[in-house]
Design a protein around this motif. Sequence first.
Motif, PDB file in Angstrom:
ATOM      1  N   CYS A  60       1.024   1.109 -12.256  1.00  0.00           N
ATOM      2  CA  CYS A  60       2.342   0.468 -12.430  1.00  0.00           C
ATOM      3  C   CYS A  60       3.365   1.035 -11.459  1.00  0.00           C
ATOM      4  O   CYS A  60       4.259   0.315 -11.008  1.00  0.00           O
ATOM      5  CB  CYS A  60       2.817   0.645 -13.872  1.00  0.00           C
TER       6      CYS A  60
ATOM      7  N   ILE B  57      -5.016  -0.231 -12.749  1.00  0.00           N
ATOM      8  CA  ILE B  57      -4.611  -0.760 -14.058  1.00  0.00           C
ATOM      9  C   ILE B  57      -5.830  -1.283 -14.811  1.00  0.00           C
ATOM     10  O   ILE B  57      -5.996  -1.017 -16.018  1.00  0.00           O
ATOM     11  CB  ILE B  57      -3.555  -1.855 -13.887  1.00  0.00           C
TER      12      ILE B  57
ATOM     13  N   PHE C 192       3.459  -3.268 -16.453  1.00  0.00           N
ATOM     14  CA  PHE C 192       3.424  -3.857 -15.108  1.00  0.00           C
ATOM     15  C   PHE C 192       4.628  -4.768 -14.896  1.00  0.00           C
ATOM     16  O   PHE C 192       5.294  -4.718 -13.853  1.00  0.00           O
ATOM     17  CB  PHE C 192       2.115  -4.625 -14.945  1.00  0.00           C
TER      18      PHE C 192
ATOM     19  N   ALA D 141       7.742  -2.665 -14.480  1.00  0.00           N
ATOM     20  CA  ALA D 141       7.817  -2.034 -13.155  1.00  0.00           C
ATOM     21  C   ALA D 141       8.311  -3.022 -12.103  1.00  0.00           C
ATOM     22  O   ALA D 141       9.118  -2.666 -11.227  1.00  0.00           O
ATOM     23  CB  ALA D 141       6.443  -1.485 -12.766  1.00  0.00           C
TER      24      ALA D 141
END
Length: 448
Positions: free
Chosen positions: A61, A261, A282, A285
């Motif tokens: 992330c 990830i 995610f 971010a």
Amino acid sequence: MPNDGSAGPGGERHDASSADDERKDLDHLRARIAALEAGKAARAHHRWRSFFSALLIVIGCVLAPLAAVAAWSADEIGDTDRYVDTVAPLASDPDIQNAAATRVTDAVMKYIDLPKLLEGVAPADRPLAEKALGKLGDSLESAVRSFVHDKAVDVIASDTFDKIWIQANRRIHAAVEKALTGSGGGAVKINNDSVTVDLGPVVDQVKQRLVAQGMTVAAKIPEVHTNFTVLRADNIGKVKTYFRILQIAGFWLPVLALVLIAAGVLLSTHRRRVLVVAALAFAFAMLLLGGGLTIFRVVYLNALPDSVSQPAAESVYDTLTRYLRTTVRMTVTLGVVIALAAWLSGPGRWATFVRQSWHSGIGAVRASADRVGMRTGPVGPFIRHHRTWITWVLVGLAVLTYILWSYPTAWVVVGIALVWLFVMALVEFLADDREGERTTAAGVQAGS
């Protein structure tokens, strides 16, 4: 002594039974200790898996915003047409046109000698010049500047400026690597921490229009090169280094972020729950990247000198970063869609309620179709039998569509998700679980 002989066999049996009980208790105790140790080892193993899973997801992330910037930079440099499409709207932007017209006017006015403006004109041409200039009033310079500015605006508002702008930016794409190393030439170059485009061709067009309007003195203006700043950055030497790094990482950094990830999710023990958290992390971010672009916009504009047009600089920044902002919106939407899909497929109470409502709604539609005599025939049993495979094939097609889409947007992600839901609803409708029941009931009625 007789007492001892009579009690001997019974005592031995009692001792043997006690020994067996003790042995069983000891074995049971050992088994419990082994189970506790195994459970403790399993918990330790689980903690380590959870730790490394979280670590991989966090790193992925963190890399995601950098990956988006790297991919955007690589696309802008590696695809000429995309870069031209990015900057082409600037040619018709009012703020850019006004700033360019002002820059051209300043360049032309440096070479016009106002006191000798009419004296240098041939007698035959003087009536045309006087008519073009009109009533000048008290300020000859102001009137001439306004006249020149109008002609500059006419040139910049025409298709001529569009062609000049696009051609110049095609050259900037071809020369960008040299420009970023400080050795670029031609119409595009870096001077004083600025990427500039030469407006000399526009000045030449303005000169021709001034002469055509009777200001023949403009024909004496020499070849003029004046630069229009497209991008300015302090410490551009560092920018060059970062740019080269991002260009190299443009392909591998996004792949690395996604792999980290995905590995974190696969390593976890509660994969569905972790997938929801990872997808939302995610998306968060990428939201931070969007906020960073907004903050950097303010910092960048505040750092510009007073001689630079703020509205034009805003237009340039917003235009150059619009594809990156599109990527931010797309990835945030993608993260939310993945998190929502993972949550809805889980065993939670609300997720189960949503799925039941979904099935109930489709079942009601199917029941209505059944009442009017609609039958799925052999299609229904086939889909019902292969429903799991069909579902995964549809998921694969959705993912493949997203990957093969040149530059997906947030609406593309939403559209793919909605189409997938529609097709899944159609599969659910056709996979009629009651088809066999109706066939059996029809057979029974025929037999009776």
